[in-house]
Design an enzyme around this catalytic site. Structure first.
Site, short mmCIF file in Angstrom:
data_model
loop_
_atom_site.label_atom_id
_atom_site.label_comp_id
_atom_site.label_asym_id
_atom_site.label_seq_id
_atom_site.Cartn_x
_atom_site.Cartn_y
_atom_site.Cartn_z
CB CYS A 1 -8.07 27.46 17.68
SG CYS A 1 -7.00 26.04 17.41
N GLY B 1 -13.31 24.90 15.20
CA GLY B 1 -12.55 23.71 15.60
C GLY B 1 -13.46 22.70 16.25
CG ASN C 1 -7.17 31.45 16.50
OD1 ASN C 1 -6.84 30.53 15.77
ND2 ASN C 1 -7.89 32.47 16.07
N GLY C 2 -3.78 30.42 16.49
CA GLY C 2 -2.67 30.88 15.65
C GLY C 2 -1.62 29.80 15.58
CE1 TYR D 1 -14.65 26.43 4.59
CE2 TYR D 1 -12.89 26.66 6.19
CZ TYR D 1 -13.92 25.93 5.65
OH TYR D 1 -14.23 24.71 6.17
CB CYS E 1 -2.82 30.68 1.25
SG CYS E 1 -4.10 31.79 1.75
#
Ligand code: 5GP
Ligand code: SF4
Ligand code: MG
Length: 464
Positions: free
Chosen positions: A2, A28, A102-103, A248, A443
């Site tokens: 976000c 977002g 945000n998170g 990204y 990830c």
């Protein structure tokens, strides 16, 4: 993912918040909102859709005051509905309070269950609602005291901006997982306004000066006396800044975690060319996210860069489309190859990541259908094999192609002549001293830096 903004002590606060959201729209596209304060009352507007559609001149005129916070949302916890849109506003015994987040909190479900047992009623299904309940429940002290108490109970990643009738407060989690920058802006007619944003590209749009990052674990309080900083947490020695911001999420013209994103991204491309060289006629990026890495690959390899895939900029990011059929269709809507360039050529195609594998599959086919003789796929990050619990809407582990396939199997699936991913080591080319010490790369590695209480089954599979 976000984007958030907080503006303090500026007569045009909601206008500035609007501009910052505009600059951060890439973080977002589902919903957006602004809450402003004139010292006695909060004013709010939230809606589904893009910032330029939500905020007209008339709407902004109804958001007066010298403080404001705003949000662009990309749903990670909670469904995509207006009820879950931010900023989230509550009225409690201490007055009005709104928050942008945000998170993602990793003990949200656990805390929510505990609070519900004690009688709390939840309206929405966003994780910051538990923070508001924790603040409302604590009877003692100032708003800052209540906030500190609440923040000490939550786990996960957060950058928050809060607004009450007379204060704007920003907070970043102790490991600094998501970015948050502090800037200042001269007010016409005297005085200094403060601006807090997810990405510095928003400061550039305002012409605000980037002062520094909000530090991990730091809380900044803005009121009529100016700005104060407090650090109520025990000092964390290790940060866990999200490496995916560099790969990204962030805009390449932002400075994140103290470094320029563009420089880091082109560096990923240079490393990729060293690790996975190939004889080819041209380097072609998957726009837009693959462009800086492709420039780096081209520079390092000496193979000419060509924009042989053209993007339609009026299409949203296809990744969030819910149905498989739509996603397949989406790549064609978004990208079109230039046949004259590609005919009979050997192509190195660069993208930033493979998540499900659907995009790469379509792109390789698109390039070959356009006449490319060979397509060598190069990815400027390691294989994505673990889901993110810190604010990114990645699919489940089963849906991540790299969690169950070898690189050779992925190559076959996407139909490429060769496939090369950036190594985990090369990812940290820019950090010679601390290596990966200051970053989260869960990830790729499964090394989750903060426990995920809400997903015990995943934690069992990880190395922790
Ligand atoms: P795939 O089709 O493999 O699932 O998706 C890969 C593409 O999605 C890449 O081009 C990459 O740029 C993009 N991508 C990676 N992570 C995200 C994300 O969190 N959100 C969106 N919208 N796109 C992403
Ligand atoms: Fe970023 Fe990946 Fe860590 Fe999520 S798991 S915070 S995307 S590095
Ligand atoms: Mg992409």
């Amino acid at each position: 993912m976000c984007g958030i903004v907080g503006i303090a002590n500026h007569p045009e606060a909601s206008n500035l918040a609007y501009l910052c959201l505009y600059a951060q729209q890439h973080r977002g596209q589902e919903s957006g909102g602004i809450v402003s304060s004139d010292g006695t009352t909060l004013y709010q507007h939230r809606a589904m859709g893009h910032i330029s559609d939500i905020f007209t001149r008339d709407v902004i005129a109804k958001l007066p005051g010298h403080n404001a916070i705003g949000h662009v949302r990309y749903s990670t916890s909670g469904a995509s509905t207006l009820k879950n849109a931010y900023p989230f506003v509550v009225n409690y015994s201490g007055g009005w309070l709104a928050v942008s987040h945000n998170g993602n909190l990793t003990n949200y479900r656990k805390l929510r269950k505990e609070l519900e047992k004690e009688g709390s009623i939840f309206n929405a299904s966003v994780d910051s609602e538990v923070v508001m309940h924790l603040v409302a429940k604590s009877r003692e002290g100032t708003l800052e005291d209540k906030l500190i108490g609440a923040l000490k109970k939550i786990k996960g990643s957060y950058c928050f901006v809060f607004i009450s009738e007379d204060k704007m407060i920003a907070a970043r989690d102790p490991k600094g997982i998501r970015p948050l920058a502090l800037g200042e802006l001269q007010v016409n007619g005297g005085g200094m306004a403060h601006v807090v944003v997810s990405e510095t590209c928003a400061l550039d749009l305002l012409g605000a000066k980037f002062i520094r990052e909000v530090e991990p674990g730091e809380i900044l309080i803005f009121d009529s006396c100016g700005m104060r900083s407090i650090k109520p947490f025990e000092k964390e020695t290790k940060r866990a800044q999200c490496i995916f911001e560099y790969i990204y999420f962030a805009r390449p013209d932002s400075n994140i975690f103290g470094r320029d994103v563009y420089t880091i991204r082109t560096g990923f491309g240079r490393q990729l060319a060293r690790e996975h060289p190939v004889e080819a006629d041209m380097v072609v990026p998957v726009p837009d996210s693959g462009v800086p890495a492709a420039i780096g690959y081209s520079e390092e390899s000496g193979i000419p860069f060509q924009m042989a895939l053209i993007r339609n900029h009026y299409v949203g990011r296809t990744f969030i489309e819910p149905k498989k059929e739509i996603r397949h269709f989406g790549v064609k809507v978004k990208l079109n190859p230039i046949r004259e360039l590609l005919k009979g050529k050997r192509v190195v195609c660069i993208d930033d990541s493979i998540v499900r594998g659907t995009t790469s599959l379509k792109i390789v086919k698109m390039l070959k259908d356009a006449g490319a003789k060979e397509v060598h796929m190069r990815i400027s990050s390691p294989p994505t094999s673990w889901p993110c619990f810190y604010g990114i809407d990645t699919p489940t582990r089963e849906e991540l192609i790299a969690s169950s396939h070898t690189i050779e199997e992925i190559r076959k699936y996407i139909g490429a002549d060769s496939l090369g991913y950036l190594s985990k080591e090369a990812l940290y080319w820019f950090e010679k001293v601390n290596g990966n010490e200051w970053f989260c790369d869960a990830c790729f590695t499964g090394d989750y830096p903060v426990d995920v209480d809400d997903a015990p089954e995943i934690m069992k599979l990880t190395k922790k």
